[in-house]
Scaffold this active site. Structure first.
Site, PDB file in Angstrom:
ATOM      1  N   GLY A  42       0.807  -1.210   0.000  1.00  0.00           N
ATOM      2  CA  GLY A  42       0.000   0.000   0.000  1.00  0.00           C
ATOM      3  C   GLY A  42       0.838   1.256   0.000  1.00  0.00           C
ATOM      4  CG  PHE A  43       0.155   6.154  -0.585  1.00  0.00           C
ATOM      5  CD1 PHE A  43       1.381   6.519  -1.127  1.00  0.00           C
ATOM      6  CD2 PHE A  43      -0.675   7.155  -0.090  1.00  0.00           C
ATOM      7  CE1 PHE A  43       1.779   7.845  -1.174  1.00  0.00           C
ATOM      8  CE2 PHE A  43      -0.293   8.477  -0.135  1.00  0.00           C
ATOM      9  CZ  PHE A  43       0.935   8.826  -0.670  1.00  0.00           C
ATOM     10  CB  ILE A  44       0.887   4.915   4.381  1.00  0.00           C
ATOM     11  CG1 ILE A  44       0.059   6.121   3.921  1.00  0.00           C
ATOM     12  CG2 ILE A  44       1.651   5.256   5.656  1.00  0.00           C
ATOM     13  CD1 ILE A  44      -1.056   6.509   4.880  1.00  0.00           C
ATOM     14  CE  LYS A  82      -8.201   2.204   8.999  1.00  0.00           C
ATOM     15  NZ  LYS A  82      -6.975   1.413   9.251  1.00  0.00           N
ATOM     16  CE1 TYR A  87     -10.530   3.639   6.060  1.00  0.00           C
ATOM     17  CE2 TYR A  87     -11.100   5.976   6.052  1.00  0.00           C
ATOM     18  CZ  TYR A  87     -10.161   4.973   6.159  1.00  0.00           C
ATOM     19  OH  TYR A  87      -8.836   5.287   6.370  1.00  0.00           O
TER      20      TYR A  87
END
Length: 347
Positions: free
Chosen positions: A11-13, A180, A176
């Site tokens: 993933g991005f991070i 979380k 979402y």
């Protein structure tokens, strides 16, 4: 040097966190299910950097990840291991914890994206909540005390600006955000009941090279660069506390410090940037004008975000170092370097 588990590593991070850990001399085991929520070539690109795979080329077929189904892979220097494993797979996680002795877990695996969660809430709860529970249970069973849990500024919907960690966040707008919140609560219960040490990192609008194509900056740059009409949800007056990915990754690693259980904002901490101004900045940088098509605002979209980041500074000595303008220039440069295959990435 230490051995760390990074989930969602393609993933991005997470990929940037893994890169920084490796640059510091650590070893990293990375897992990812390589799902096709967005174009898997971006995940392949990030993994190729971690594996040192100079043979990687962005193929035209985005239907399957290049590294999917190839078993465990190892970088040339032997310090990075990749396994195609889903955090929802408890048995697979157990085997991994039996084999490796992790110093800490960076749990960055997640189903991301506010809009898509409205359409498919079940998969968000499964990955973000059950996946987190699976990891917490493995940590409890195998004595791994520390987790850094990626969370989101989306939880602050309905709160007064600026957003601080002591504000109640009990009214999430999207599945979402709700998933979380569930992950944060599960982490808290495992801290209280089993003594796990948890830092919950609430990220604010992360951007940078090799970002997610469902995020506004990636789309804006691609649409303007390629002369396509720019689709804008709302009137463009929304503002965001943009935070460069390197600052986020650096803060995430610092958050591995033992602190008990803390929720910490990682955001730009400056005046939020208005989306219409972002579009103008990109147009000026690219030397191109765009046609803006306004669409109805998304129900779960927040009007503005702004982080109070004093706690991150107090606990970890963290402050963002990259301005929005410098981060944007770096991001645009990456898009232009990778322009040929990025033209065909679905947005």
């Amino acid at each position: 040097m230490a051995l760390y588990l990074v989930t969602g590593v393609a993933g991005f991070i997470a990929s940037r966190v893994a890169e920084m850990l490796l640059a510091q001399g650590h070893e990293v085991v990375g897992i990812d299910n390589l799902n096709d929520y967005y174009d898997v070539r971006l995940k392949d690109y990030r993994l190729s950097r971690l594996l040192g795979d100079v043979r990687w080329r962005p193929g035209a077929d985005a239907s399957r990840a290049q590294y999917q189904g190839r078993g465990r892979l190892k970088s040339g220097d032997g310090r990075f291991f990749f396994e195609g494993l889903d955090v929802e797979n408890f048995d697979g996680l157990e085997k991994l914890f039996q084999e490796f002795r992790f110093q800490a877990v960076f749990n960055l695996a997640a189903r991301a994206g506010v809009a898509y969660s409205v359409e498919n809430p079940r998969i968000y709860l499964a990955t973000n909540a059950l996946g987190t529970l699976n990891l917490l249970e493995c940590q409890r069973k195998f004595g791994v005390k520390k987790m850094v849990l990626a969370s989101t500024s989306s939880l602050y919907a309905g709160s007064l600006l600026p957003f601080s960690e002591d504000q109640p966040v009990n009214t999430p707008l999207s599945p979402y955000a709700a998933s979380k919140k569930a992950a944060e609560l599960l982490a808290h219960s495992h801290h209280k009941m089993h003594g796990l040490d948890i830092t919950v990192a609430r990220y604010f609008t992360v951007f940078g090279p090799a970002g997610r194509p469902d995020m506004s900056l990636f789309r804006f740059i691609q649409w303007i660069e390629n002369g396509r009409p720019l689709q804008l949800f709302g009137d463009g007056k929304q503002s965001r506390d943009f935070t460069f990915v390197d600052d986020i990754a650096r803060g995430t690693i610092l958050a591995a410090k033992p602190i008990g259980y803390e929720i910490v904002n990682f955001g730009g901490g400056r005046s939020p940037t208005v989306l219409s101004e972002v579009i103008t900045k990109i147009e000026n940088a690219l030397g191109k004008k765009t046609e803006v098509k306004e669409l109805p605002p998304m129900v779960a979209d927040m009007k503005a975000t702004r982080a109070v980041i004093a706690k991150a500074d107090n606990l970890f000595g963290w402050q963002p170092q990259v301005s929005f303008e410098d981060g944007l220039a770096t991001t645009i440069a990456w898009h232009r370097e990778q322009s040929e295959w990025l033209k065909t990435v679905r947005l």
